[in-house]
Design a protein around this motif. Structure first.
Motif, PDB file in Angstrom:
ATOM      1  N   ARG A 187      49.720  51.029  61.753  1.00  9.40           N
ATOM      2  CA  ARG A 187      49.741  49.830  62.106  1.00  9.40           C
ATOM      3  C   ARG A 187      48.584  49.030  61.121  1.00  9.40           C
ATOM      4  NH1 ARG A 187      47.358  49.084  67.557  1.00  9.40           N
ATOM      5  NH2 ARG A 187      48.667  51.101  67.760  1.00  9.40           N
ATOM      6  N   ASP A 188      47.730  49.655  60.910  1.00 12.76           N
ATOM      7  CA  ASP A 188      46.757  48.873  60.268  1.00 12.76           C
ATOM      8  C   ASP A 188      47.167  48.642  58.604  1.00 12.76           C
ATOM      9  OD1 ASP A 188      43.869  48.362  59.547  1.00 12.76           O
ATOM     10  OD2 ASP A 188      43.546  49.980  58.418  1.00 12.76           O
ATOM     11  N   THR A 189      47.572  49.712  58.268  1.00 12.60           N
ATOM     12  CA  THR A 189      48.203  49.678  56.711  1.00 12.60           C
ATOM     13  C   THR A 189      49.333  48.719  56.659  1.00 12.60           C
ATOM     14  OG1 THR A 189      47.913  52.397  56.527  1.00 12.60           O
ATOM     15  CG2 THR A 189      49.198  51.065  55.122  1.00 12.60           C
ATOM     16  N   GLY A 190      50.328  48.685  57.667  1.00 14.90           N
ATOM     17  CA  GLY A 190      51.227  47.758  57.766  1.00 14.90           C
ATOM     18  C   GLY A 190      51.949  47.077  56.574  1.00 14.90           C
ATOM     19  N   ALA A 191      51.958  45.972  56.240  1.00 12.18           N
ATOM     20  CA  ALA A 191      52.597  45.679  54.905  1.00 12.18           C
ATOM     21  C   ALA A 191      51.816  45.368  53.811  1.00 12.18           C
ATOM     22  CB  ALA A 191      53.366  44.259  55.312  1.00 12.18           C
ATOM     23  N   ASP A 192      50.443  45.788  54.216  1.00  8.73           N
ATOM     24  CA  ASP A 192      49.483  45.345  52.739  1.00  8.73           C
ATOM     25  C   ASP A 192      49.892  46.520  51.722  1.00  8.73           C
ATOM     26  OD1 ASP A 192      47.362  45.736  51.274  1.00  8.73           O
ATOM     27  OD2 ASP A 192      45.977  45.060  52.917  1.00  8.73           O
ATOM     28  N   PRO A 193      50.227  45.976  50.601  1.00  8.51           N
ATOM     29  CA  PRO A 193      50.383  46.882  49.689  1.00  8.51           C
ATOM     30  C   PRO A 193      49.359  47.809  49.007  1.00  8.51           C
ATOM     31  CG  PRO A 193      51.376  44.551  49.031  1.00  8.51           C
ATOM     32  CD  PRO A 193      50.441  44.500  50.282  1.00  8.51           C
ATOM     33  N   ALA A 194      48.224  47.280  48.943  1.00 13.19           N
ATOM     34  CA  ALA A 194      47.166  47.984  48.470  1.00 13.19           C
ATOM     35  C   ALA A 194      46.825  49.112  49.472  1.00 13.19           C
ATOM     36  CB  ALA A 194      46.090  47.058  48.390  1.00 13.19           C
ATOM     37  N   LYS A 195      46.830  48.947  50.810  1.00 15.36           N
ATOM     38  CA  LYS A 195      46.474  50.078  51.713  1.00 15.36           C
ATOM     39  C   LYS A 195      47.422  50.835  51.708  1.00 15.36           C
ATOM     40  CE  LYS A 195      43.617  47.359  55.127  1.00 15.36           C
ATOM     41  NZ  LYS A 195      43.693  46.806  56.496  1.00 15.36           N
ATOM     42  N   ARG A 196      48.739  50.443  51.605  1.00 19.47           N
ATOM     43  CA  ARG A 196      49.889  51.404  51.589  1.00 19.47           C
ATOM     44  C   ARG A 196      49.829  52.409  50.180  1.00 19.47           C
ATOM     45  NH1 ARG A 196      55.040  49.882  54.251  1.00 19.47           N
ATOM     46  NH2 ARG A 196      56.057  50.799  52.805  1.00 19.47           N
ATOM     47  N   GLN A 197      49.411  51.822  49.290  1.00 14.24           N
ATOM     48  CA  GLN A 197      49.209  52.812  47.934  1.00 14.24           C
ATOM     49  C   GLN A 197      48.073  53.851  48.371  1.00 14.24           C
ATOM     50  OE1 GLN A 197      50.898  53.017  45.802  1.00 14.24           O
ATOM     51  NE2 GLN A 197      49.593  54.350  44.400  1.00 14.24           N
ATOM     52  N   ALA A 198      47.217  53.197  49.150  1.00 16.78           N
ATOM     53  CA  ALA A 198      45.769  53.914  49.288  1.00 16.78           C
ATOM     54  C   ALA A 198      46.343  55.238  50.186  1.00 16.78           C
ATOM     55  CB  ALA A 198      44.683  53.410  49.859  1.00 16.78           C
ATOM     56  N   MET A 199      47.143  54.984  51.188  1.00 12.94           N
ATOM     57  CA  MET A 199      47.457  55.942  52.042  1.00 12.94           C
ATOM     58  C   MET A 199      48.534  56.949  51.388  1.00 12.94           C
ATOM     59  SD  MET A 199      47.641  56.926  55.232  1.00 12.94           S
ATOM     60  CE  MET A 199      47.367  55.642  56.566  1.00 12.94           C
ATOM     61  N   ARG A 200      49.325  56.566  50.552  1.00 18.58           N
ATOM     62  CA  ARG A 200      50.170  57.447  49.765  1.00 18.58           C
ATOM     63  C   ARG A 200      49.412  58.346  49.184  1.00 18.58           C
ATOM     64  NH1 ARG A 200      54.094  53.364  49.195  1.00 18.58           N
ATOM     65  NH2 ARG A 200      52.991  52.168  47.605  1.00 18.58           N
ATOM     66  N   GLU A 201      48.402  57.709  48.349  1.00 21.19           N
ATOM     67  CA  GLU A 201      47.560  58.547  47.586  1.00 21.19           C
ATOM     68  C   GLU A 201      46.667  59.473  48.396  1.00 21.19           C
ATOM     69  OE1 GLU A 201      44.967  55.814  45.225  1.00 21.19           O
ATOM     70  OE2 GLU A 201      46.706  54.982  44.152  1.00 21.19           O
ATOM     71  N   ARG A 202      46.259  59.070  49.700  1.00 15.82           N
ATOM     72  CA  ARG A 202      45.581  60.279  50.170  1.00 15.82           C
ATOM     73  C   ARG A 202      46.430  61.271  50.821  1.00 15.82           C
ATOM     74  NH1 ARG A 202      42.739  55.889  52.445  1.00 15.82           N
ATOM     75  NH2 ARG A 202      44.351  55.644  54.048  1.00 15.82           N
ATOM     76  N   VAL A 203      47.679  60.947  51.268  1.00 19.91           N
ATOM     77  CA  VAL A 203      48.597  62.082  51.433  1.00 19.91           C
ATOM     78  C   VAL A 203      48.849  63.174  50.226  1.00 19.91           C
ATOM     79  CG1 VAL A 203      51.030  62.675  52.125  1.00 19.91           C
ATOM     80  CG2 VAL A 203      49.440  60.638  53.570  1.00 19.91           C
ATOM     81  N   GLN A 204      49.261  62.531  49.191  1.00 23.25           N
ATOM     82  CA  GLN A 204      49.641  63.285  48.106  1.00 23.25           C
ATOM     83  C   GLN A 204      48.319  64.077  47.536  1.00 23.25           C
ATOM     84  OE1 GLN A 204      51.438  59.972  45.932  1.00 23.25           O
ATOM     85  NE2 GLN A 204      53.530  60.559  46.365  1.00 23.25           N
ATOM     86  N   ALA A 205      47.297  63.330  47.723  1.00 25.30           N
ATOM     87  CA  ALA A 205      46.240  64.209  47.099  1.00 25.30           C
ATOM     88  C   ALA A 205      45.871  65.600  48.114  1.00 25.30           C
ATOM     89  CB  ALA A 205      44.780  63.264  46.982  1.00 25.30           C
ATOM     90  N   THR A 206      45.969  65.150  49.471  1.00 26.95           N
ATOM     91  CA  THR A 206      45.834  66.040  50.302  1.00 26.95           C
ATOM     92  C   THR A 206      46.755  67.548  50.133  1.00 26.95           C
ATOM     93  OG1 THR A 206      44.784  64.534  52.004  1.00 26.95           O
ATOM     94  CG2 THR A 206      45.495  66.754  52.818  1.00 26.95           C
ATOM     95  N   LEU A 207      47.835  67.034  50.034  1.00 30.17           N
ATOM     96  CA  LEU A 207      48.704  67.934  49.837  1.00 30.17           C
ATOM     97  C   LEU A 207      48.764  68.991  48.575  1.00 30.17           C
ATOM     98  CD1 LEU A 207      52.389  66.295  50.727  1.00 30.17           C
ATOM     99  CD2 LEU A 207      51.544  68.441  51.795  1.00 30.17           C
ATOM    100  N   ALA A 208      48.128  67.949  47.478  1.00 34.55           N
ATOM    101  CA  ALA A 208      48.014  68.842  46.095  1.00 34.55           C
ATOM    102  C   ALA A 208      46.665  69.866  46.272  1.00 34.55           C
ATOM    103  CB  ALA A 208      47.838  67.840  45.176  1.00 34.55           C
ATOM    104  N   ARG A 209      45.636  69.103  47.320  1.00 28.41           N
ATOM    105  CA  ARG A 209      44.605  69.908  46.955  1.00 28.41           C
ATOM    106  C   ARG A 209      44.228  71.005  48.177  1.00 28.41           C
ATOM    107  NH1 ARG A 209      39.408  66.221  48.641  1.00 28.41           N
ATOM    108  NH2 ARG A 209      39.969  67.117  50.692  1.00 28.41           N
ATOM    109  N   ASP A 210      44.871  70.834  49.291  1.00 26.30           N
ATOM    110  CA  ASP A 210      44.445  71.560  50.593  1.00 26.30           C
ATOM    111  C   ASP A 210      45.766  72.466  50.618  1.00 26.30           C
ATOM    112  OD1 ASP A 210      41.631  70.703  51.435  1.00 26.30           O
ATOM    113  OD2 ASP A 210      42.966  68.833  51.180  1.00 26.30           O
ATOM    114  N   PHE A 211      46.855  72.538  50.187  1.00 30.78           N
ATOM    115  CA  PHE A 211      48.181  73.288  50.698  1.00 30.78           C
ATOM    116  C   PHE A 211      48.439  73.984  49.363  1.00 30.78           C
ATOM    117  CE2 PHE A 211      49.412  71.425  54.620  1.00 30.78           C
ATOM    118  CZ  PHE A 211      48.485  70.451  54.839  1.00 30.78           C
ATOM    119  N   SER A 212      49.097  75.214  49.937  1.00 33.11           N
ATOM    120  CA  SER A 212      49.737  76.095  49.032  1.00 33.11           C
ATOM    121  C   SER A 212      51.367  75.969  48.807  1.00 33.11           C
ATOM    122  CB  SER A 212      49.188  77.655  49.113  1.00 33.11           C
ATOM    123  OG  SER A 212      48.051  77.644  49.121  1.00 33.11           O
TER     124      SER A 212
END
Lengths: 385, 498
Positions: free
Chosen positions: B439-464
């Motif tokens: 909800r907080d991310t909503g339609a804010d493109p910068a926040k959406r981008q940050a969220m995408r980066e977090r998810v991708q970084a977590t997948l790359a860093r913490d998962f096999s």
């Protein structure tokens, strides 16, 4: 040797799913139910079931002796807070075993609570509990603990689960459908994928109103009863009371803090019975506590950690109301280390009879794979044993 | 496990994780060990370390005078409440009481829990915080009898200030703090031959509660083989140690807080573990001497080393790790930074061969760290203040800080925190945050981008990539289902375990 054998066997079974043919009990006693009530903190047997005709009782308990006990038999009375249970006594559905406990004399809550759940006299030696092992041996269907974490006593049976009122909105199926795959390589998590999926589906259908349930012991008892009354409901339920029985100071007598805890127990059993409805006749309620309390009061009108206590059995599976005891008196020479009620009946023998009756296990099976115990002639007749 | 994955896992093991948008420490062990030498500030903290605005009226009490005054006021209010219950009608009384007690219960606990969790979340020394959580759990004091609610937070924060010295001083301060003396009833523990008992000033006599836990939980553990007699003698040594508050018996000028009341003390000497503790000219010195001995007893070192390794490493920690921590304890006579460093080193050495599923609190904090998110901000000024509060979420997860049910603390084993309910609730709390963040991310493109980066970084860093949990989360992500992705991610084995 024997104990080590069953410890190993049971530890290795953690996390495996149920398999194999239905056991013999399935034909014998398919509908029986067992409700365990953990009374943590150490219930005072002399407060719950006072020896009203023992002249030493009021001498040794000047401030904490119960003076208006409800009549039982053999010189014992029932604490007035247990009025509902006294009704069961009159209906031939309440038994008391006195001077009992696990044969543990260390007087530590935490060791005692480990032992009362593991059923193994060496503390912290077992990762499974005696009820969990019994269910596993009996190939019993599910058990449910009305708690958030899984208490040790039910561990060892992969079909045991936990339940507690939850206000949080359920997960939708597209998530819970994935849990099995998410956890498939993790033997400790995997067994819970399916139960979580089912619980969330059920809650989706039920709506939120059903989950405003209070978290009092009696509300939780009602919840246990509602679950266990169902034909395909869990065979075993568990209620976990908090630490409140540990009354080191100002424990009271006819009323007071120990009496309040007993009242909670009484209300819980009453609520449970009501919720069980017709299933009550197939039910056994069993109390479990880690130790009793000192026979004499301490200096702060309370009691300290002791050894022997009493154990309650209630429900339709009983055929007569009786106090089972090998009572030795309250004189100093009659006490364990001159201060505590001695254990004259191994409570594991009581629990073994309960497991025989509820699950149709043989005493030999129990001794070799579930719970070692010392049989007692004083239990003759209890649950038909 | 690659270096990135290893460093990230270590940050979760000994702290609460490292945000996927931040760089991992180059040398994780050095990063962790550098955090144990200095006691960091604790406060109601915001991102960046500043104090939470709007909480000026909620200071954390540090001075003993203020702590004992609050405790006394609470007790007096309870007493007044008893009188009021007779004057007022039922409903009126209930309302009055809810309002009056709120300050001492809910608001007090909210403040302390929020300080604890927000400092862990935003402070500069998460490893120190996790070690503090260990010690606050070891020396548990929780709301219990005698209206001790206002003592709990100050007591627990006091423990922090002794974590850079010797275990002996930590032990001494834990055992003699009014928080502990009240929680385990020692303020009523009176020697049977004390002056007060003999002259009939009190009906109180011995109470073994603290004496037993001192030997069992805090130092030796029952494995050391002490006897009931040792417990009784320890109890006598503890008799007369109680709290001084500003009540009618308080004399002007008398310091508030810990108070050795000789009138309630059992004089003479006592014997514990075969050693005689004698009272000649210094009756209160018996406890000093006993604590001196217990603090450096080999059984204490063994007990604490094992408990630390279970807490930080594995339900069955490697024997060599336990021995290493035990040796550090013995060699340094319980110098805590030395012990903590040894523990952190063992956590690093055995990182890949051990695994730990943390407490609900540790998991909640990690979830917030991974989401670069704030704690729930509701301040419950009134009894009915709506909105999610941190301590309620913790309660839903099975760890309702600070209300620990028993003096042996919260569970420390992974297996204790695994059940249908505990896992289901973690998933639902994850869902709560996922919805909030979406909800907080909503339609804010910068926040959406940050969220995408977090998810991708977590997948790359913490998962096999060869593990099923990676596949499942990756699939949800490719379906563009953010909430589902976040929920499954935070209850995946890769993030549940460290």
């Amino acid at each position: 040797m024997k104990r080590r054998h069953f410890l190993q066997g049971c530890l290795s079974s953690v996390g495996l799913s149920l398999a194999g043919a239905p056991a013999a009990w399935a034909q014998q006693a398919p509908n029986t139910r067992l409700l365990l009530v953990l009374l943590r903190g150490g219930m005072d047997g002399l407060c719950a079931v006072p020896p009203v005709q023992d002249s030493d009782y009021t001498r040794i308990r000047p401030n904490t002796a119960v003076s208006n006990a409800l009549p039982l038999a053999q010189g014992f009375g029932l604490h007035p807070a247990l009025a509902g249970m006294h009704g069961l006594w009159q209906a031939r559905q309440l038994a008391v075993v006195h001077n009992t406990g696990f044969k543990y004399t260390g007087r530590s809550h935490f060791e005692g609570q480990d032992i009362m759940q593991s059923g193994v006299l060496k503390p912290y030696a077992s990762g499974t509990g005696w009820v969990g092992r019994a269910m596993e041996v009996a190939q019993s269907s599910a058990g449910v603990s009305i708690s958030i974490p899984m208490p040790l006593i039910l561990r060892g049976n992969p079909n045991a689960t936990t339940q507690f009122p939850n206000w949080m909105p359920p997960l939708n199926a597209s998530m819970t459908d994935q849990l099995q795959q998410l956890w498939q390589n993790d033997a400790m998590l995997a067994p819970y994928a399916k139960p979580i999926q089912i619980a969330n589906q059920q809650q989706m259908q039920a709506g939120r109103a059903d989950f405003k349930e209070a978290r009092t012991l009696q509300a939780l008892a009602r919840l246990a009863g509602q679950e266990m009354a169902l034909d395909d409901g869990p065979r075993v339920g568990l209620l976990d009371s908090r630490h409140g029985f540990d009354t080191h100071a100002s424990q009271g007598a006819n009323t007071g803090s120990h009496a309040e805890r007993l009242k909670e127990l009484d209300q819980a059993i009453t609520q449970y019975k009501q919720a069980m409805g017709a299933q009550w006749k197939n039910t056994l309620v069993l109390t479990v506590t880690e130790f009793g309390r000192t026979v004499a009061e301490n200096g702060t009108t309370g009691t300290d950690h002791g050894v022997g206590s009493c154990c309650f059995l209630a429900g339709g599976l009983l055929t007569e109301s009786k106090v089972y005891a090998d009572w030795r008196g309250l004189k100093e020479k009659d006490l364990f280390e001159a201060r505590d009620l001695p254990i004259t009946i191994d409570v594991a023998a009581v629990y073994a009879l309960a497991l025989e009756r509820v699950f149709g296990l043989s005493s030999k099976q129990i001794q070799s794979t579930v719970l070692e115990y010392t049989p007692s002639e004083h239990l003759k007749g209890l649950l038909g044993g | 496990m690659n270096q990135q994955q290893k460093a990230s896992r270590y940050c979760r093991r000994v702290g609460f994780g490292c945000s996927p948008t931040q760089a991992l420490p180059q040398d994780p062990l050095a990063w962790a060990q550098s955090q144990v030498e200095r006691v960091p500030t604790i406060d109601l903290m915001e991102r960046g370390g500043s104090r939470t605005p709007g909480t000026e009226k909620l200071p954390l009490l540090w001075k003993m005078d203020a702590v004992m005054t609050a405790f006394h006021q609470h007790q007096e209010t309870e007493r007044a409440s008893f009188a009021k219950s007779k004057e007022m009608g039922n409903r009126e009384y209930e309302q009055w009481r809810r309002q009056e007690m709120h300050t001492y219960w809910q608001l007090e606990h909210w403040k302390e829990v929020q300080a604890r969790t927000s400092t862990a979340r935003f402070g500069q020394q998460p490893v120190f915080e996790k070690l503090w959580h260990f010690w606050a759990n070891h020396f548990m004091v929780a709301p219990g009898n005698q209206n001790n609610d206002t003592l709990v937070g100050p007591y627990q924060r006091m423990l922090r200030t002794h974590m850079t010295g010797q275990f002996r001083d930590l032990l001494w301060n834990a055992v003699t703090h009014p928080g502990m003396l009240v929680y385990l009833d020692n303020n009523r523990n009176t020697g049977p031959n004390s002056i007060a008992a003999k002259r009939g000033w009190t009906k109180d006599s011995v109470n073994e509660n603290l004496g037993r836990e001192l030997l069992e939980l805090f130092t030796l553990s029952p494995a050391a083989g002490y006897t009931q007699k040792d417990v009784e003698e320890t109890t006598l040594i503890l008799s007369g140690w109680r709290e001084k508050k500003p009540d009618k018996w308080h004399k002007p000028g008398e310091p508030l807080g810990t108070f050795f009341d000789f009138n309630h003390h059992e004089a003479g000497s006592q014997t514990v573990l075969g050693k005689k503790y004698s009272a000649i000219f210094r009756p209160d010195g018996k406890l000093q001497d006993l604590i001196d001995d217990l603090a450096v007893h080999p059984a204490t070192a063994k007990h604490i080393a094992h408990k630390m390794c279970v807490y930080f490493m594995d339900d069955t920690p490697p024997a060599s790790a336990v021995v290493a921590v035990e040796q550090a304890f013995n060699a340094s006579k319980g110098h805590l930074p030395t012990v903590h460093k040894a523990l952190l080193e063992q956590c690093w050495v055995h990182l890949e061969s051990t695994r730990k599923l943390g407490s609900p609190e540790a998991w909640l904090l990690q979830t917030l760290v991974y989401g670069d998110a704030d704690l729930p901000a509701t301040i419950p000024w009134e009894p009915d203040t709506r909105g999610i509060k941190t301590h309620h979420l913790l309660g839903d997860l099975g760890q309702e800080l600070p209300r620990c049910p028993q003096p042996n603390g919260w569970f420390i084993k992974s297996s204790d925190w695994i059940s249908k309910e505990t896992l289901d609730r973690r998933a639902r709390v994850a869902q709560h945050f996922a919805r909030l963040w979406a909800r907080d991310t909503g339609a804010d493109p910068a926040k959406r981008q940050a969220m995408r980066e977090r998810v991708q970084a977590t997948l790359a860093r913490d998962f096999s990539p060869n593990q099923p949990d990676y596949q499942v989360v990756q699939t949800a992500w490719s379906e563009r289902d953010l909430i589902k992705t976040l929920v499954l991610m935070h209850v995946s084995p890769s993030l549940l375990w460290s």
